[in-house]
Motif scaffolding. Structure first.
Motif, PDB file in Angstrom:
ATOM      1  N   GLN A  93      -4.154  65.165  42.549  1.00 40.49           N
ATOM      2  CA  GLN A  93      -5.418  64.884  41.863  1.00 40.49           C
ATOM      3  C   GLN A  93      -5.874  66.062  41.018  1.00 40.49           C
ATOM      4  O   GLN A  93      -6.387  65.879  39.901  1.00 40.49           O
ATOM      5  N   LEU A  94      -5.673  67.262  41.511  1.00 39.22           N
ATOM      6  CA  LEU A  94      -6.027  68.426  40.707  1.00 39.22           C
ATOM      7  C   LEU A  94      -5.159  68.521  39.457  1.00 39.22           C
ATOM      8  O   LEU A  94      -5.647  68.866  38.372  1.00 39.22           O
ATOM      9  N   ALA A  95      -3.876  68.195  39.578  1.00 35.98           N
ATOM     10  CA  ALA A  95      -2.983  68.261  38.418  1.00 35.98           C
ATOM     11  C   ALA A  95      -3.405  67.276  37.338  1.00 35.98           C
ATOM     12  O   ALA A  95      -3.553  67.639  36.164  1.00 35.98           O
ATOM     13  N   VAL A  96      -3.585  66.019  37.722  1.00 33.01           N
ATOM     14  CA  VAL A  96      -3.881  64.973  36.732  1.00 33.01           C
ATOM     15  C   VAL A  96      -5.322  65.066  36.228  1.00 33.01           C
ATOM     16  O   VAL A  96      -5.581  64.916  35.031  1.00 33.01           O
ATOM     17  N   ASN A  97      -6.251  65.292  37.138  1.00 33.19           N
ATOM     18  CA  ASN A  97      -7.667  65.198  36.797  1.00 33.19           C
ATOM     19  C   ASN A  97      -8.256  66.487  36.229  1.00 33.19           C
ATOM     20  O   ASN A  97      -9.308  66.452  35.607  1.00 33.19           O
ATOM     21  N   LEU A  98      -7.585  67.622  36.452  1.00 35.19           N
ATOM     22  CA  LEU A  98      -8.163  68.895  36.024  1.00 35.19           C
ATOM     23  C   LEU A  98      -7.189  69.770  35.239  1.00 35.19           C
ATOM     24  O   LEU A  98      -7.481  70.190  34.120  1.00 35.19           O
ATOM     25  N   VAL A  99      -6.028  70.066  35.815  1.00 32.62           N
ATOM     26  CA  VAL A  99      -5.113  71.003  35.153  1.00 32.62           C
ATOM     27  C   VAL A  99      -4.564  70.399  33.861  1.00 32.62           C
ATOM     28  O   VAL A  99      -4.494  71.084  32.821  1.00 32.62           O
ATOM     29  N   ALA A 100      -4.195  69.121  33.892  1.00 34.57           N
ATOM     30  CA  ALA A 100      -3.676  68.482  32.674  1.00 34.57           C
ATOM     31  C   ALA A 100      -4.716  68.446  31.554  1.00 34.57           C
ATOM     32  O   ALA A 100      -4.389  68.770  30.401  1.00 34.57           O
ATOM     33  N   PRO A 101      -5.975  68.061  31.814  1.00 33.80           N
ATOM     34  CA  PRO A 101      -6.968  68.159  30.739  1.00 33.80           C
ATOM     35  C   PRO A 101      -7.139  69.569  30.192  1.00 33.80           C
ATOM     36  O   PRO A 101      -7.289  69.757  28.980  1.00 33.80           O
ATOM     37  N   ALA A 102      -7.109  70.561  31.084  1.00 25.85           N
ATOM     38  CA  ALA A 102      -7.233  71.942  30.609  1.00 25.85           C
ATOM     39  C   ALA A 102      -6.064  72.313  29.702  1.00 25.85           C
ATOM     40  O   ALA A 102      -6.247  72.929  28.643  1.00 25.85           O
ATOM     41  N   GLU A 103      -4.862  71.926  30.100  1.00 31.11           N
ATOM     42  CA  GLU A 103      -3.680  72.290  29.317  1.00 31.11           C
ATOM     43  C   GLU A 103      -3.622  71.523  27.995  1.00 31.11           C
ATOM     44  O   GLU A 103      -3.306  72.112  26.941  1.00 31.11           O
ATOM     45  N   LEU A 104      -3.917  70.230  28.017  1.00 34.40           N
ATOM     46  CA  LEU A 104      -3.903  69.463  26.772  1.00 34.40           C
ATOM     47  C   LEU A 104      -4.955  70.001  25.810  1.00 34.40           C
ATOM     48  O   LEU A 104      -4.710  70.107  24.598  1.00 34.40           O
ATOM     49  N   THR A 105      -6.116  70.366  26.339  1.00 36.53           N
ATOM     50  CA  THR A 105      -7.150  70.960  25.497  1.00 36.53           C
ATOM     51  C   THR A 105      -6.662  72.280  24.905  1.00 36.53           C
ATOM     52  O   THR A 105      -6.828  72.534  23.703  1.00 36.53           O
TER      53      THR A 105
ATOM     54  N   PRO B  90       1.650  69.086  34.222  1.00 33.10           N
ATOM     55  CA  PRO B  90       0.968  69.727  33.088  1.00 33.10           C
ATOM     56  C   PRO B  90       1.850  70.653  32.274  1.00 33.10           C
ATOM     57  O   PRO B  90       1.629  70.823  31.064  1.00 33.10           O
ATOM     58  N   GLU B  91       2.871  71.221  32.909  1.00 33.47           N
ATOM     59  CA  GLU B  91       3.755  72.134  32.177  1.00 33.47           C
ATOM     60  C   GLU B  91       4.564  71.414  31.092  1.00 33.47           C
ATOM     61  O   GLU B  91       5.108  72.055  30.186  1.00 33.47           O
ATOM     62  N   ALA B  92       4.637  70.074  31.175  1.00 32.39           N
ATOM     63  CA  ALA B  92       5.385  69.304  30.175  1.00 32.39           C
ATOM     64  C   ALA B  92       4.556  68.985  28.943  1.00 32.39           C
ATOM     65  O   ALA B  92       5.087  68.474  27.947  1.00 32.39           O
ATOM     66  N   ILE B  93       3.251  69.278  28.978  1.00 33.44           N
ATOM     67  CA  ILE B  93       2.375  68.842  27.896  1.00 33.44           C
ATOM     68  C   ILE B  93       2.653  69.584  26.595  1.00 33.44           C
ATOM     69  O   ILE B  93       2.761  68.965  25.524  1.00 33.44           O
ATOM     70  N   ALA B  94       2.767  70.893  26.631  1.00 32.45           N
ATOM     71  CA  ALA B  94       2.946  71.662  25.393  1.00 32.45           C
ATOM     72  C   ALA B  94       4.189  71.249  24.622  1.00 32.45           C
ATOM     73  O   ALA B  94       4.112  70.976  23.413  1.00 32.45           O
ATOM     74  N   PRO B  95       5.371  71.167  25.273  1.00 29.31           N
ATOM     75  CA  PRO B  95       6.536  70.720  24.507  1.00 29.31           C
ATOM     76  C   PRO B  95       6.403  69.283  24.016  1.00 29.31           C
ATOM     77  O   PRO B  95       6.896  68.950  22.925  1.00 29.31           O
ATOM     78  N   ALA B  96       5.727  68.416  24.775  1.00 33.10           N
ATOM     79  CA  ALA B  96       5.558  67.033  24.334  1.00 33.10           C
ATOM     80  C   ALA B  96       4.695  66.953  23.085  1.00 33.10           C
ATOM     81  O   ALA B  96       4.985  66.180  22.156  1.00 33.10           O
TER      82      ALA B  96
END
Length: 231
Positions: free
Chosen positions: A100-112, A58-64
């Motif tokens: 599963q927490l990273a992909v299913n929860l933390v990543a959606p929170a961060e992308l949002t 999830p930490e890679a989402i913002a720069p991407a």
């Protein structure tokens, strides 16, 4: 032109939704885990733009997102990606939980979080594809269900926070759906997979598009989709 960001567009429910949106001429921004996947998805959906980000990080989402050159207004963000690993609590290793927490929860929170300014600008919508496991946890489903329970909590909090900004938030809870993930679930359960027993992804896509296309004076906050009578 209406613009949608969608995760999980490569297969299953996400692909069905992406295909329907593209067919009606909407603009797609797809999230792909690597450059090869991005090339495949943009070829499948001509005119689409890719955000190259591995949801397991999830930490890679913002720069991407910053590198993708996407427009300043987003009409909808559809979270359809997910992973599953079953097992009893007494046997699941820490990685089964953290992945599963990273992909299913933390990543959606961060992308949002990263896309909220664009969603606010468009008075757009965030739609989370949860699961029946968002509402009820069964034996061997603890880690996956925890991630999906968390996704519901994320949506419920976000709905109240963003209502003053005109952003709608919807959670969809599909029952078992005939997708590659469902085939994987059956393999983990040691069960024979018969896709005809389960919901067609196109039916879930219809439910999702109903929520997305609802006029802005209303919101479908929670929508459960279950397999119909045996055919």
């Amino acid at each position: 032109m209406t613009t949608h960001v969608i995760t999980g567009a490569g297969s299953g429910i996400g692909r069905a939704v992406a295909r329907r949106l593209a067919a009606r001429g909407d603009r797609l921004i797809v999230v792909a885990r690597d450059e090869a996947r991005a090339a495949t998805l943009t070829a499948d959906f001509p005119g689409a733009v890719a955000i190259v980000a591995d949801l397991a990080r999830p930490e890679a989402i913002a720069p991407a997102v910053g590198d993708a050159g996407i427009p300043g207004e987003i009409d909808s963000l559809i979270h359809a990606a997910g992973i599953v690993q079953l097992g009893p609590v007494g046997a699941l290793p820490p990685a089964a939980w953290t992945d599963q927490l990273a992909v299913n929860l933390v990543a959606p929170a961060e992308l949002t979080r990263v896309l909220l300014p664009r969603l606010r600008a468009a008075r757009g919508q965030v739609l989370f594809v949860g699961s029946g496991a968002s509402l009820n946890a069964h034996p061997d489903w603890s880690a996956y269900a925890a991630s999906k329970h968390g996704l519901k909590a994320l949506a419920d909090s976000l709905r109240g926070e963003e209502a003053p900004h005109g952003v709608r938030v919807t959670s969809v809870y599909p029952g078992r759906t005939a997708t590659p993930m469902q085939a994987e679930v059956h393999a983990q359960e040691g069960a024979v997979y018969d896709p005809s027993r389960w919901i067609d992804p196109e039916s879930v896509a219809t439910a999702i598009l109903t929520a997305v296309d609802l006029p802005p004076d209303a919101v479908i906050s929670d929508l459960t989709v279950r397999p119909g009578p045996a055919r």
